[in-house]
Design a protein around this motif. Structure first.
Motif, mmCIF file in Angstrom:
data_model
loop_
_atom_site.group_PDB
_atom_site.id
_atom_site.type_symbol
_atom_site.label_atom_id
_atom_site.label_comp_id
_atom_site.label_asym_id
_atom_site.label_seq_id
_atom_site.Cartn_x
_atom_site.Cartn_y
_atom_site.Cartn_z
ATOM 1 N N LEU A 14 48.987 44.858 63.647
ATOM 2 C CA LEU A 14 49.304 45.476 62.360
ATOM 3 C C LEU A 14 48.502 44.839 61.229
ATOM 4 C CD1 LEU A 14 53.152 45.982 62.767
ATOM 5 C CD2 LEU A 14 51.328 47.695 62.968
ATOM 6 N N ALA A 15 48.278 43.532 61.304
ATOM 7 C CA ALA A 15 47.445 42.858 60.302
ATOM 8 C C ALA A 15 45.999 43.362 60.383
ATOM 9 C CB ALA A 15 47.505 41.346 60.505
ATOM 10 N N LEU A 16 45.519 43.569 61.614
ATOM 11 C CA LEU A 16 44.164 44.088 61.806
ATOM 12 C C LEU A 16 44.034 45.490 61.206
ATOM 13 C CD1 LEU A 16 41.379 43.667 63.216
ATOM 14 C CD2 LEU A 16 42.373 44.867 65.155
ATOM 15 N N ILE A 17 44.994 46.340 61.485
ATOM 16 C CA ILE A 17 44.979 47.705 60.934
ATOM 17 C C ILE A 17 45.001 47.655 59.403
ATOM 18 C CG2 ILE A 17 46.322 49.830 60.713
ATOM 19 C CD1 ILE A 17 47.201 49.384 63.675
ATOM 20 N N SER A 18 45.871 46.823 58.854
ATOM 21 C CA SER A 18 45.955 46.690 57.388
ATOM 22 C C SER A 18 44.639 46.228 56.799
ATOM 23 C CB SER A 18 47.065 45.712 57.005
ATOM 24 O OG SER A 18 48.316 46.210 57.367
ATOM 25 N N ALA A 19 43.999 45.258 57.455
ATOM 26 C CA ALA A 19 42.718 44.736 56.947
ATOM 27 C C ALA A 19 41.661 45.823 56.934
ATOM 28 C CB ALA A 19 42.275 43.551 57.802
ATOM 29 N N PHE A 20 41.576 46.599 58.010
ATOM 30 C CA PHE A 20 40.572 47.667 58.064
ATOM 31 C C PHE A 20 40.864 48.775 57.065
ATOM 32 C CE2 PHE A 20 38.985 45.963 62.104
ATOM 33 C CZ PHE A 20 37.628 46.196 61.952
ATOM 34 N N GLU A 21 42.134 49.134 56.930
ATOM 35 C CA GLU A 21 42.489 50.238 56.041
ATOM 36 C C GLU A 21 42.461 49.849 54.569
ATOM 37 O OE1 GLU A 21 46.167 51.790 57.617
ATOM 38 O OE2 GLU A 21 45.123 52.795 59.273
ATOM 39 N N SER A 22 42.475 48.554 54.277
ATOM 40 C CA SER A 22 42.459 48.094 52.882
ATOM 41 C C SER A 22 41.096 48.297 52.235
ATOM 42 C CB SER A 22 42.831 46.613 52.806
ATOM 43 O OG SER A 22 41.760 45.809 53.312
ATOM 44 N N GLY A 23 40.052 48.436 53.049
ATOM 45 C CA GLY A 23 38.706 48.586 52.519
ATOM 46 C C GLY A 23 38.064 47.258 52.167
ATOM 47 N N LYS A 24 38.761 46.149 52.389
ATOM 48 C CA LYS A 24 38.218 44.826 52.053
ATOM 49 C C LYS A 24 37.422 44.217 53.200
ATOM 50 C CE LYS A 24 41.956 43.937 48.841
ATOM 51 N NZ LYS A 24 43.133 43.137 48.524
ATOM 52 N N CYS A 48 46.290 49.422 71.163
ATOM 53 C CA CYS A 48 45.581 50.709 71.261
ATOM 54 C C CYS A 48 45.397 51.317 69.878
ATOM 55 C CB CYS A 48 46.352 51.675 72.162
ATOM 56 S SG CYS A 48 46.400 51.168 73.885
ATOM 57 N N ASP A 49 46.439 51.236 69.063
ATOM 58 C CA ASP A 49 46.341 51.785 67.710
ATOM 59 C C ASP A 49 45.295 51.035 66.885
ATOM 60 O OD1 ASP A 49 48.352 53.544 68.377
ATOM 61 O OD2 ASP A 49 49.946 52.355 67.434
ATOM 62 N N SER A 50 45.246 49.720 67.032
ATOM 63 C CA SER A 50 44.304 48.939 66.228
ATOM 64 C C SER A 50 42.865 49.059 66.720
ATOM 65 C CB SER A 50 44.723 47.466 66.182
ATOM 66 O OG SER A 50 44.656 46.879 67.457
ATOM 67 N N ILE A 51 42.674 49.309 67.994
ATOM 68 C CA ILE A 51 41.311 49.378 68.548
ATOM 69 C C ILE A 51 40.536 50.580 68.010
ATOM 70 C CG2 ILE A 51 41.679 50.735 70.655
ATOM 71 C CD1 ILE A 51 40.019 48.583 72.108
ATOM 72 N N ARG A 52 41.245 51.568 67.527
ATOM 73 C CA ARG A 52 40.582 52.749 66.953
ATOM 74 C C ARG A 52 39.629 52.351 65.819
ATOM 75 N NH1 ARG A 52 43.326 57.398 68.552
ATOM 76 N NH2 ARG A 52 45.296 56.941 69.575
ATOM 77 N N HIS A 53 39.935 51.267 65.135
ATOM 78 C CA HIS A 53 39.132 50.830 63.997
ATOM 79 C C HIS A 53 37.848 50.120 64.418
ATOM 80 C CE1 HIS A 53 42.176 51.913 61.059
ATOM 81 N NE2 HIS A 53 43.065 51.452 61.911
ATOM 82 N N PHE A 54 37.688 49.834 65.705
ATOM 83 C CA PHE A 54 36.510 49.117 66.178
ATOM 84 C C PHE A 54 35.316 50.023 66.466
ATOM 85 C CE2 PHE A 54 39.491 45.674 67.793
ATOM 86 C CZ PHE A 54 39.123 44.774 66.820
#
Length: 183
Positions: A14-24, A48-54
């Protein structure tokens, strides 16, 4: 209070998803064309949900998934979270089901299959070993004596170096019956 499962299974993804979605986060630095997942049977839903951002382009992603259906103790293979990652684009040719048991002798493999019902689809490695057996113990002292006998037999009769012997347990050493053992 959180345990390791909450930390790695929920908080980190969830922290990984937040970091990617924050734009920072510089996404170019942390995105890839392909990802390899080993032990896919253990992959959590949140991972699985967080890997989408990779992925640079999620629709044309390349995933190589290696899994052992004999290790899917709590989940049926078709219900594994990673199946969502592959189902959307039909990349089943990148899904590798591991079928060779390279960890055990044939005797250990066959014994484990007969006792657990798990692992029947795996092929046992063609290396012979000592035939496993079960011992029922009535108390802690009996367990310690029987274990000592087994270890002595392995060391003295079978000439196995004591540093090559591992006693497996479903408990940590501190919480096991061996916690107070001197040897």
């Amino acid at each position: 209070e959180t345990n390791d499962n909450d930390f790695y299974g929920e908080r980190i993804p969830l922290a990984l998803i937040s970091a990617f979605e924050s734009g920072k986060v510089d996404k170019e630095q942390y995105t890839f064309d392909a990802v390899i997942i080993d032990e896919a049977q253990d992959f959590h839903k949140n991972w699985c949900d967080s890997i989408r951002h990779f992925f640079k382009d999620y629709d044309s992603r390349i995933l190589y998934l290696f899994y052992d259906d004999n290790q899917t103790i709590f989940t049926k293979t078709d219900r594994l979270p990673v199946t969502e990652l592959i189902a959307e684009t039909g990349i089943s040719h990148h899904l590798f089901k591991l079928q060779d048991n390279l960890r055990n002798t044939k005797e250990i493999h066959d014994f484990a299959v007969s006792k657990s019902g798990k692992g029947s689809t795996a092929h046992a490695i063609d290396i012979s070993g000592i035939e496993p057996y079960e011992i029922t113990c009535k108390n802690k002292m009996n367990v310690l004596k029987e274990t000592e006998k087994i270890l002595q037999t392995l060391i003295d009769n079978h000439r196995i170096d004591h540093t090559r012997i591992v006693v497996l347990s479903n408990r940590s050493l501190e919480n096991s019956i061996f916690a107070d053992a001197k040897k």
